[in-house]
Design a protein around this motif. Structure first.
Motif, PDB file in Angstrom:
ATOM      1  N   TYR A 423       0.917  -1.121   0.014  1.00 48.45           N
ATOM      2  CA  TYR A 423       0.017   0.087  -0.126  1.00 48.45           C
ATOM      3  C   TYR A 423       0.721   1.232   0.045  1.00 48.45           C
ATOM      4  N   PRO A 425       2.434   4.191  -0.877  1.00 46.15           N
ATOM      5  CA  PRO A 425       1.819   4.966  -2.046  1.00 46.15           C
ATOM      6  C   PRO A 425       3.109   5.701  -2.605  1.00 46.15           C
ATOM      7  N   ARG A 427       2.957   7.056  -5.444  1.00 45.22           N
ATOM      8  CA  ARG A 427       2.529   8.199  -5.997  1.00 45.22           C
ATOM      9  C   ARG A 427       2.030   9.368  -5.248  1.00 45.22           C
ATOM     10  N   LEU A 428       2.060   9.160  -3.835  1.00 49.77           N
ATOM     11  CA  LEU A 428       1.453  10.146  -3.146  1.00 49.77           C
ATOM     12  C   LEU A 428       2.650  11.027  -2.582  1.00 49.77           C
ATOM     13  N   GLN A 429       2.875  12.105  -3.376  1.00 50.09           N
ATOM     14  CA  GLN A 429       3.848  13.066  -2.999  1.00 50.09           C
ATOM     15  C   GLN A 429       3.362  14.439  -2.316  1.00 50.09           C
ATOM     16  N   PRO A 430       3.555  14.385  -1.069  1.00 49.83           N
ATOM     17  CA  PRO A 430       3.048  15.736  -0.846  1.00 49.83           C
ATOM     18  C   PRO A 430       3.854  16.928  -1.105  1.00 49.83           C
ATOM     19  N   VAL A 431       3.279  18.066  -1.224  1.00 47.39           N
ATOM     20  CA  VAL A 431       3.768  19.255  -1.753  1.00 47.39           C
ATOM     21  C   VAL A 431       4.320  20.188  -0.481  1.00 47.39           C
ATOM     22  N   THR A 432       5.706  20.375  -0.690  1.00 46.33           N
ATOM     23  CA  THR A 432       6.445  21.271   0.628  1.00 46.33           C
ATOM     24  C   THR A 432       6.713  22.671  -0.018  1.00 46.33           C
ATOM     25  N   GLY A 433       7.489  23.434   0.828  1.00 45.13           N
ATOM     26  CA  GLY A 433       7.655  24.730   0.443  1.00 45.13           C
ATOM     27  C   GLY A 433       6.656  25.891   0.409  1.00 45.13           C
ATOM     28  N   LEU A 434       6.980  26.700  -0.073  1.00 44.58           N
ATOM     29  CA  LEU A 434       5.894  28.011  -0.221  1.00 44.58           C
ATOM     30  C   LEU A 434       4.840  27.761  -0.913  1.00 44.58           C
ATOM     31  N   ALA A 435       3.651  28.160  -0.284  1.00 46.39           N
ATOM     32  CA  ALA A 435       2.346  27.788  -1.060  1.00 46.39           C
ATOM     33  C   ALA A 435       1.648  28.837  -1.128  1.00 46.39           C
ATOM     34  N   VAL A 436       0.704  28.823  -1.908  1.00 44.61           N
ATOM     35  CA  VAL A 436      -0.239  30.267  -2.372  1.00 44.61           C
ATOM     36  C   VAL A 436      -1.350  30.167  -1.307  1.00 44.61           C
TER      37      VAL A 436
END
Lengths: 594, 246
Positions: A423, A425, A427-436
């Protein structure tokens, strides 16, 4: 065996002998006696006779003295010597005797009276009866009218609270009223009592209904409570209990000595009557709002506690969150509090069980809600603290019960670990860094001011353009209007021209232009022909138009000056400019008047 | 202005710092702690594609697939996370043991849904205003230009008509956005009732991950209940505890 028995009986005799010697036995024997005082009526009319019965019961009757009656307040004793009756009964080899002394009394003074304890000596020992309450009332109410209004026998449903709140227990008693001379031998409730809007529970049966005397509309009745029900309103508003139907077996021959003692007894002239009580209306007040707590529809003297079946559980397995509500109140109507549970907990359909006891006049018991929880992932979970509300009908307010937070540990299970390999994942890549970041407080476009402003602007432009178009069409089609409308522009041009002539030093041209400007303006405004009018005719037309005399005077003066100077041009540029200014002022005045 | 700007920047940097902290927890597999922080950011009214995406991923790790689907669907609406969210959604959808039969929505429903998701009410209104102003300008011009009167007038009326169509679209989309929401079943399963009462007959069963259209207006009448249309076209009432709606 015989020997053993003999030893036992010998020991028993020995113990009785010891007890007799130590004074215990006489007390035990003394406790065999029971002395009881009763009156034939608890409510009597003034001047009416009634009887006081003193009954001594015991295993043997030895040396019983006459009862010693105390002084009675408001009651007179007709005969100081009581009638005496004695009975003897042997049941299962046990003998019991009963001696009854009956005094005849007469009621003298109205009010609540108490017959003090009556003293009686039995075997040298003094016994006392319990005091007996008697109410003496005026006879005035006893009338034929009363006889007509109330039947000889009737049924009533009495409730102990007519303004309960939903969930509050009220006791509905089925009371039978019947006149003296009627004996009730049996009763049987029949189907058809509707209690819509109530949860109903029959209370513990009354084994032997006790009759007591009541006076209704001046008529003496006997009343007996036959059945009791606990009712719990389930909603607020006007609720009603329908007629209570019951079949009653009655005998018309009274038993003088024991009017109600023969309840269920047999006798002659027996018949069955069907009775129905009147319906009862109740106004159920709404429950107040619960403040910062979980509501569970609990009303009464109830306790609430919460616990977990385990403090550790493997991921995917279940544990029980048990909430127990206990005490007296609307146990069956209590709802499960809706707890907020942490994320990652699977919640299954809760189970509930309840145990209700009907003792006395209250419904007691407990109700248990069991929620099955299953953690989906390992870790430490906390079921947050909660505050639940229980309504107390006595104080008519909520009592709040704090349920503390409960923690448990979810351990990883081997099965889950195996499964997690598949299981993972990738393909489950969190987004880190600066967010809008955006703020979610946006309103609908249609609620903004600019939308309506933008909608109004084209409408305003349309109106303005329509006006303009209308003007243009009129200017094209209506010559007089066009001259009048353009008069200001034309005169302004002519003034400019006159000023140019001033700069050029042509006096004659200056005044010719001024004359032309004034005449042109007046004729344009008044719709007169541009040529062919003399100055005098022009002034006359202006007068006819209702212009101010001062302005007319100025007009006349300017026109005369123009005519004069055209033929004999004199003066300086300053004079010319002054005359132009005067003419401009005149035109300004005429603009308002023409 | 400088004061306001500095305040806004401080707020934004605070959210970013907490977001970073939550991301660290996510990488350390402390999913629930990470979710707590993500939720606190969202509760303060801030949102972003990465926030929803990471929440969806955290819930996926916790095996709360319904909640994961809910947040991934939200992340899919942001251009910066659309692709990643779609991939993650695909992965999550594969893990559901039960999937709903899907009755294709009616063409106009699809059309307005497309307008809502791809253009939005704001842009529809903007386009409508553009045509309104252009059409009005041409019409007014036609009143003063006799030589081009016909051409300008017909062009003006045409553009005003187009503007009216776009205004109508924007109103319909706005109405639908306000009236309907998208719900995702987060409980393992739950009954769909005919009436908003547990004693009512059950018309269907919704399983975790089922998507449904929630009618806000009808749901307002009954606390704790939502009136929904399932993907298979059935209508009914579900308890709102088991549902997440956006």
């Amino acid at each position: 065996m015989n020997k053993t028995g003999n030893v036992s009986s010998g020991l028993a005799c020995f113990f009785i002998f010891v007890m007799f010697c130590t004074g215990v036995a006489p007390k035990l024997f003394a406790q065999d006696f029971n002395v009881d005082a009763t009156v034939s009526e608890n409510q009597v009319f003034i001047g009416e006779q009634f009887s006081l019965r003193i009954e001594i019961t015991g295993s043997s009757m030895r040396d019983v003295s006459l009862p010693s009656l105390p002084d009675l307040d408001g009651i007179r004793v007709l005969s100081s010597t009581p009638s005496r009756s004695t009975s003897l009964s042997i049941v299962n080899g046990r003998t019991s005797t009963s001696t009854t002394y009956t005094y005849t009394l007469i009621a003298r003074e109205t009010g609540e009276h108490t017959i003090p304890p009556v003293t009686i000596e039995i075997g040298g020992e003094t016994f006392e009866t319990e005091p007996v309450r008697v109410e003496i009332i005026e006879r005035g109410g006893l009338s034929q009218e009363g006889d007509r209004q109330l039947p000889d026998i009737f049924l009533e449903v009495k409730v102990d609270e007519t303004n309960p709140v939903p969930g509050q227990q009220i006791v509905a008693s089925v009371v039978l009223f019947f006149k003296q001379g009627i004996e009730v031998s049996s009763f049987q409730p029949t189907a058809g009592w509707r209690t819509d809007g109530f949860w109903k529970e029959e209370l513990e049966n009354i084994r032997q209904p006790q009759a007591e005397t009541v006076v209704l509309d001046g008529v003496r009745y006997r009343s007996a409570t036959l059945m009791r029900y606990a009712l719990f309103p389930s909603r607020s508003g006007e609720l009603s209990l329908s007629e209570f139907p019951m079949n009653v077996g009655v005998r018309s021959q009274p038993s003088r000595n024991d009017p109600f003692g023969s309840f269920f007894g047999s006798g002659s002239n027996q018949r069955r009557v069907s009775l129905e009580s009147d319906p009862v209306s109740l106004t159920v007040r709404p429950l107040p709002a619960v403040e910062n707590a979980l509501g569970m529809n609990a009303v009464g003297d109830l306790r609430v506690e919460r616990r977990l079946s385990n403090t550790e559980v493997e991921t995917g397995e279940t544990l029980e969150l048990i909430t127990k509500v206990e005490g007296s109140g609307n146990i069956p109507l209590v709802r499960k509090p809706d707890y907020s549970l942490p994320d990652g907990l699977e919640r299954y359909t809760p189970q509930e069980s309840s145990n209700v006891e009907r003792r006395g006049l209250t419904i007691r018991g407990d109700k248990t809600f069991t929620e099955l929880l299953s953690p989906r992932a390992p870790g430490r979970y906390e079921i947050p603290a909660e505050r639940v509300a229980v309504f107390d009908p006595q104080s008519r307010s909520y009592r709040y019960i704090n349920l503390p937070a409960i923690e448990f540990e979810a351990l990883p299970s081997s099965a889950a670990q195996i499964a997690s390999f598949d299981y993972q994942p990738v393909r489950l890549q969190p987004v880190t860094g600066l967010a809008v970041w955006k703020n979610s407080g946006s309103r609908s476009v249609f609620d903004t001011i600019w939308f309506w402003l933008l909608l109004i602007i084209p409408a305003a432009a349309f109106i303005a353009a329509l006006q303009r178009r209308k003007l243009m069409l009129r200017l094209q089609n209506d010559k007089e209007f066009a001259r009048s409308h353009l008069a200001d522009e034309v005169v302004a041009t002519r003034f400019e021209k006159a000023k140019e002539w001033v700069d050029a030093g042509h006096a004659k041209e200056v005044y010719n232009t001024l004359h032309k400007a004034v005449v042109g303006y007046v004729t344009d405004k008044l719709g007169l022909p541009e040529a062919g009018l003399s100055d005098a005719e022009l002034i006359e037309e202006v007068k006819n138009s209702g212009a101010d005399p001062a302005s007319i005077k100025k007009l006349k003066s300017i026109l005369e000056k123009c005519a004069t100077i055209s033929y004999a041009p004199t003066g300086s540029k300053t004079d010319f400019r002054a005359d132009i200014d005067k003419t401009e002022i005149l035109i300004e005045e005429l603009r308002k008047q023409l | 202005m400088a004061f306001l700007l500095s305040g806004w920047l401080t707020d934004i940097s605070a959210q970013q710092s907490r977001f970073d902290e939550a991301n660290d927890l996510l990488e350390e597999n402390s999913y629930r702690d990470a979710i707590e922080i993500y939720k606190s950011i969202a509760d303060e009214g801030y949102h972003s594609g990465p926030l929803w995406l990471n929440m969806g991923i955290a819930y996926t790790h916790l095996d709360s697939l319904g909640a994961a689907k809910f947040y991934l669907m939200k992340a899919e609406k942001y251009s910066e996370t659309r692709e990643l969210a779609s991939q993650s959604l695909e992965f999550v959808n594969e893990r559901f043991s039960r999937r709903s039969a899907v009755l294709p929505p009616l063409p106009w429903d699809r059309f307005f849904q497309w307008l809502s998701e791809n253009i939005g009410v704001g842009w529809l209104v903007f386009i409508a205003f553009f045509f309104l102003y252009t059409g009005a300008g041409l019409l007014i011009w036609s009143w003063f230009r006799y030589d081009l009167h016909k051409l300008l007038r017909y062009s003006g009326y045409s553009l005003l008509g187009v503007s009216l169509v776009f205004f109508s679209f924007s109103l319909i989309v706005n109405y639908q956005d306000n009236r309907y929401g998208t719900g995702v079943m987060v409980d393992r399963q739950g009954p769909v009732y005919e009436q908003p009462q547990e004693a009512s007959s059950v018309v269907s069963t919704a399983y975790e991950g089922y998507i449904m259209r929630v009618d806000y207006r009808r749901s307002e009448e009954h606390a704790d209940w939502k009136y929904v249309r399932l993907e298979n076209g059935m209508y009914g009432w579900v308890k709102q505890d088991g549902l997440m709606v956006f």
